[in-house]
Design a protein around this motif. Structure first.
Motif, PDB file in Angstrom:
ATOM      1  N   ARG A  21      -0.979   6.423   4.896  1.00 17.44           N
ATOM      2  CA  ARG A  21      -1.113   7.827   4.504  1.00 17.44           C
ATOM      3  C   ARG A  21       0.224   8.532   4.663  1.00 17.44           C
ATOM      4  NH1 ARG A  21      -4.613  12.547   7.564  1.00 17.44           N
ATOM      5  NH2 ARG A  21      -4.405  14.136   5.946  1.00 17.44           N
ATOM      6  N   ALA A  22       0.547   9.440   3.760  1.00 21.09           N
ATOM      7  CA  ALA A  22       1.763  10.255   3.847  1.00 21.09           C
ATOM      8  C   ALA A  22       1.391  11.660   4.294  1.00 21.09           C
ATOM      9  CB  ALA A  22       2.466  10.314   2.492  1.00 21.09           C
ATOM     10  N   ALA A  23       2.253  12.252   5.131  1.00 22.58           N
ATOM     11  CA  ALA A  23       1.964  13.593   5.646  1.00 22.58           C
ATOM     12  C   ALA A  23       3.262  14.254   6.083  1.00 22.58           C
ATOM     13  CB  ALA A  23       0.979  13.519   6.821  1.00 22.58           C
ATOM     14  N   ALA A  24       3.139  15.543   6.423  1.00 25.76           N
ATOM     15  CA  ALA A  24       4.220  16.324   7.055  1.00 25.76           C
ATOM     16  C   ALA A  24       5.468  16.426   6.185  1.00 25.76           C
ATOM     17  CB  ALA A  24       4.559  15.751   8.427  1.00 25.76           C
ATOM     18  N   LEU A  25       5.313  16.802   4.923  1.00 32.25           N
ATOM     19  CA  LEU A  25       6.472  17.096   4.078  1.00 32.25           C
ATOM     20  C   LEU A  25       7.151  18.344   4.623  1.00 32.25           C
ATOM     21  CD1 LEU A  25       8.091  16.444   1.497  1.00 32.25           C
ATOM     22  CD2 LEU A  25       6.490  17.919   0.260  1.00 32.25           C
ATOM     23  N   ARG A  26       8.462  18.242   4.885  1.00 34.00           N
ATOM     24  CA  ARG A  26       9.154  19.343   5.541  1.00 34.00           C
ATOM     25  C   ARG A  26      10.637  19.312   5.195  1.00 34.00           C
ATOM     26  NH1 ARG A  26       7.950  15.001   8.585  1.00 34.00           N
ATOM     27  NH2 ARG A  26       9.416  14.211  10.152  1.00 34.00           N
ATOM     28  N   ASP A  27      11.302  20.415   5.527  1.00 36.62           N
ATOM     29  CA  ASP A  27      12.726  20.532   5.238  1.00 36.62           C
ATOM     30  C   ASP A  27      13.552  19.683   6.201  1.00 36.62           C
ATOM     31  OD1 ASP A  27      12.327  22.299   3.141  1.00 36.62           O
ATOM     32  OD2 ASP A  27      12.469  24.071   4.435  1.00 36.62           O
ATOM     33  N   HIS A  28      14.693  19.247   5.698  1.00 41.74           N
ATOM     34  CA  HIS A  28      15.708  18.520   6.469  1.00 41.74           C
ATOM     35  C   HIS A  28      17.041  19.143   6.097  1.00 41.74           C
ATOM     36  CE1 HIS A  28      18.543  15.224   7.380  1.00 41.74           C
ATOM     37  NE2 HIS A  28      17.644  14.761   8.226  1.00 41.74           N
ATOM     38  N   ALA A  29      18.010  19.016   6.978  1.00 43.46           N
ATOM     39  CA  ALA A  29      19.326  19.604   6.709  1.00 43.46           C
ATOM     40  C   ALA A  29      19.926  19.118   5.411  1.00 43.46           C
ATOM     41  CB  ALA A  29      20.278  19.298   7.869  1.00 43.46           C
ATOM     42  N   ARG A  30      19.541  17.912   4.951  1.00 42.46           N
ATOM     43  CA  ARG A  30      20.092  17.335   3.724  1.00 42.46           C
ATOM     44  C   ARG A  30      19.080  17.254   2.582  1.00 42.46           C
ATOM     45  NH1 ARG A  30      24.919  14.592   4.892  1.00 42.46           N
ATOM     46  NH2 ARG A  30      25.828  15.580   6.718  1.00 42.46           N
ATOM     47  N   GLY A  31      17.877  17.743   2.773  1.00 47.59           N
ATOM     48  CA  GLY A  31      16.893  17.651   1.694  1.00 47.59           C
ATOM     49  C   GLY A  31      15.476  17.865   2.191  1.00 47.59           C
ATOM     50  N   ARG A  32      14.593  16.903   1.890  1.00 46.50           N
ATOM     51  CA  ARG A  32      13.186  16.975   2.286  1.00 46.50           C
ATOM     52  C   ARG A  32      12.804  15.631   2.908  1.00 46.50           C
ATOM     53  NH1 ARG A  32       9.993  21.262   2.437  1.00 46.50           N
ATOM     54  NH2 ARG A  32       8.392  20.699   0.923  1.00 46.50           N
ATOM     55  N   GLN A  33      11.968  15.704   3.934  1.00 45.38           N
ATOM     56  CA  GLN A  33      11.537  14.490   4.607  1.00 45.38           C
ATOM     57  C   GLN A  33      10.022  14.491   4.779  1.00 45.38           C
ATOM     58  OE1 GLN A  33      13.084  14.255   8.639  1.00 45.38           O
ATOM     59  NE2 GLN A  33      12.826  16.449   8.959  1.00 45.38           N
TER      60      GLN A  33
ATOM     61  N   LEU B  60       0.837  -1.201   0.000  1.00 40.61           N
ATOM     62  CA  LEU B  60       0.000   0.000   0.000  1.00 40.61           C
ATOM     63  C   LEU B  60       0.874   1.254   0.000  1.00 40.61           C
ATOM     64  CD1 LEU B  60      -2.700  -0.997   2.652  1.00 40.61           C
ATOM     65  CD2 LEU B  60      -2.640  -1.518   0.199  1.00 40.61           C
ATOM     66  N   ALA B  61       1.948   1.220   0.801  1.00 40.07           N
ATOM     67  CA  ALA B  61       2.864   2.355   0.806  1.00 40.07           C
ATOM     68  C   ALA B  61       3.529   2.524  -0.555  1.00 40.07           C
ATOM     69  CB  ALA B  61       3.923   2.154   1.895  1.00 40.07           C
ATOM     70  N   MET B  62       3.854   1.413  -1.206  1.00 42.06           N
ATOM     71  CA  MET B  62       4.435   1.476  -2.540  1.00 42.06           C
ATOM     72  C   MET B  62       3.461   2.103  -3.531  1.00 42.06           C
ATOM     73  SD  MET B  62       7.539   0.362  -2.768  1.00 42.06           S
ATOM     74  CE  MET B  62       7.654  -0.106  -4.495  1.00 42.06           C
ATOM     75  N   ARG B  63       2.210   1.726  -3.431  1.00 35.87           N
ATOM     76  CA  ARG B  63       1.197   2.305  -4.316  1.00 35.87           C
ATOM     77  C   ARG B  63       1.153   3.819  -4.148  1.00 35.87           C
ATOM     78  NH1 ARG B  63      -4.269   0.366  -6.233  1.00 35.87           N
ATOM     79  NH2 ARG B  63      -5.448   2.247  -6.722  1.00 35.87           N
ATOM     80  N   LEU B  64       1.206   4.263  -2.897  1.00 29.53           N
ATOM     81  CA  LEU B  64       1.137   5.695  -2.611  1.00 29.53           C
ATOM     82  C   LEU B  64       2.369   6.429  -3.124  1.00 29.53           C
ATOM     83  CD1 LEU B  64      -0.518   7.876  -1.019  1.00 29.53           C
ATOM     84  CD2 LEU B  64       0.945   7.335   0.933  1.00 29.53           C
ATOM     85  N   MET B  65       3.565   5.893  -2.814  1.00 33.02           N
ATOM     86  CA  MET B  65       4.793   6.632  -3.104  1.00 33.02           C
ATOM     87  C   MET B  65       5.272   6.483  -4.540  1.00 33.02           C
ATOM     88  SD  MET B  65       7.046   6.320   0.416  1.00 33.02           S
ATOM     89  CE  MET B  65       7.082   4.525   0.473  1.00 33.02           C
ATOM     90  N   SER B  66       4.754   5.498  -5.272  1.00 33.35           N
ATOM     91  CA  SER B  66       5.149   5.342  -6.675  1.00 33.35           C
ATOM     92  C   SER B  66       4.160   5.996  -7.623  1.00 33.35           C
ATOM     93  CB  SER B  66       5.309   3.860  -7.032  1.00 33.35           C
ATOM     94  OG  SER B  66       4.059   3.181  -6.954  1.00 33.35           O
ATOM     95  N   ASP B  67       3.121   6.607  -7.090  1.00 33.29           N
ATOM     96  CA  ASP B  67       2.150   7.308  -7.944  1.00 33.29           C
ATOM     97  C   ASP B  67       2.848   8.465  -8.671  1.00 33.29           C
ATOM     98  OD1 ASP B  67       0.005   9.663  -8.256  1.00 33.29           O
ATOM     99  OD2 ASP B  67      -1.051   7.737  -8.267  1.00 33.29           O
ATOM    100  N   PRO B  68       2.544   8.669  -9.952  1.00 33.68           N
ATOM    101  CA  PRO B  68       3.213   9.745 -10.699  1.00 33.68           C
ATOM    102  C   PRO B  68       3.047  11.126 -10.075  1.00 33.68           C
ATOM    103  CG  PRO B  68       2.059   8.274 -12.200  1.00 33.68           C
ATOM    104  CD  PRO B  68       1.669   7.861 -10.820  1.00 33.68           C
ATOM    105  N   GLY B  69       1.997  11.326  -9.286  1.00 36.64           N
ATOM    106  CA  GLY B  69       1.777  12.631  -8.671  1.00 36.64           C
ATOM    107  C   GLY B  69       2.497  12.829  -7.349  1.00 36.64           C
ATOM    108  N   PHE B  70       3.187  11.785  -6.862  1.00 34.68           N
ATOM    109  CA  PHE B  70       3.889  11.928  -5.593  1.00 34.68           C
ATOM    110  C   PHE B  70       5.068  12.875  -5.792  1.00 34.68           C
ATOM    111  CE2 PHE B  70       6.207  10.580  -1.794  1.00 34.68           C
ATOM    112  CZ  PHE B  70       5.159  10.453  -0.884  1.00 34.68           C
TER     113      PHE B  70
END
Length: 283
Positions: free
Chosen positions: A121-133, A80-90
């Motif tokens: 479910r994916a949530a809380a996209l935010r900055d990290h010292a090395r990129g985005r998390q 299920l996580a793969m389905r979410l994160m491999s979607d072209p809109g991710f």
């Protein structure tokens, strides 16, 4: 309002990784500046295949019992996580994501005969010292009651480094005492076959080198499971276990496992020349 997408199964993970690889082509790569989809993936009526569970137990070092290891629902929900994160809109590419922390809460022991409803479910996209998390939250319910919750934090590097910055304090290394484990080279491919996590950094020397690793590295969730297997019989029925993945484990490897108990809290670590994993169990 969160949109709920109900599925009967997740995608075959090999197909999902192939689709994700296409997304790395020039012009198709996510920019990393978008927003996470406000979507929850739901799979009702999930049952456990006893043969699969036994194979998982063997690979991770758990005893064969009628209760699910604390890490096993993560594997059940991985498609299920793969389905979410491999979607072209991710907004971030799946291939190359680094799993930096994982929290699991076991609300009650789960019998292997239970029927589970799983959500991701994916949530809380935010900055990290090395990129985005961002966080991927997974829940397992039985008859409408939540029995398990997992939160995985993933990092997308910005290209300036091949390793994430430390995410939490770790015990001093080398820790005295403990047990020495020899982890064979096949661990990555063996765990990939049973978990569905076929990220090439774990299964291919070429794939690992493409992301800055000299050889394939062990899955973070395998290392967490192996540590919990070493603590079987010493954990309460309900608990939360937090782990920070500090440094990749190149395969094959020789590592030292160490664990201490202070009151109701247990800490554990896995390391060699430095810490690979640092964890804490709280009841």
């Amino acid at each position: 309002m969160v949109a709920v997408v109900e599925v009967s199964a997740g995608p075959r993970t090999t197909v999902a990784y192939a689709r994700a690889a296409l997304g790395l082509l020039p012009g198709l790569r996510p920019s990393g500046s978008g927003t996470l989809p406000d979507v929850e993936i739901l799979h009702r009526g999930v049952t456990v295949d006893r043969g699969h569970l036994a194979a998982y137990d063997r690979i991770c070092g758990f005893r064969l019992t009628d209760l699910l290891p604390a890490t096993y629902p993560h594997v059940l929900a991985f498609p299920l996580a793969m389905r979410l994160m491999s979607d072209p809109g991710f907004p971030l590419p799946l291939i190359g994501l680094i799993h930096i922390t994982n929290r699991i809460t076991v609300h009650r022991p789960i019998d292997a005969g239970a029927t589970l409803d799983l959500t991701v479910r994916a949530a809380a996209l935010r900055d990290h010292a090395r990129g985005r998390q961002f966080d991927v939250t997974t829940t397992a319910t039985v008859n409408g009651a939540e029995v398990w919750r997992g939160v995985s934090t993933y990092l997308h590097l910005d290209g300036s480094s091949t390793a994430p910055a430390p995410t939490a304090a770790a015990p001093a290394f080398p820790a005295p005492g403990g047990s020495v484990w020899r982890i064979p080279a096949r661990t990555g491919t063996d765990y990939a076959a049973i978990s569905g996590d076929r990220n090439p950094i774990h299964t291919s020397r070429l794939g690992a080198r493409a992301f800055g690793f000299p050889r394939p590295i062990a899955h973070g969730m395998w290392s967490k499971a192996r540590c919990l297997a070493a603590l079987e019989g010493r954990l309460p029925d309900t608990y939360t276990v937090d782990v920070a993945f500090k440094k990749p484990i190149p395969l094959p490897a020789r590592v030292r496992f160490h664990s201490t108990q202070e009151g109701a809290t247990r800490t554990f670590s896995l390391g060699s020349e430095g810490p690979h994993l640092a964890g804490v169990v709280t009841p």
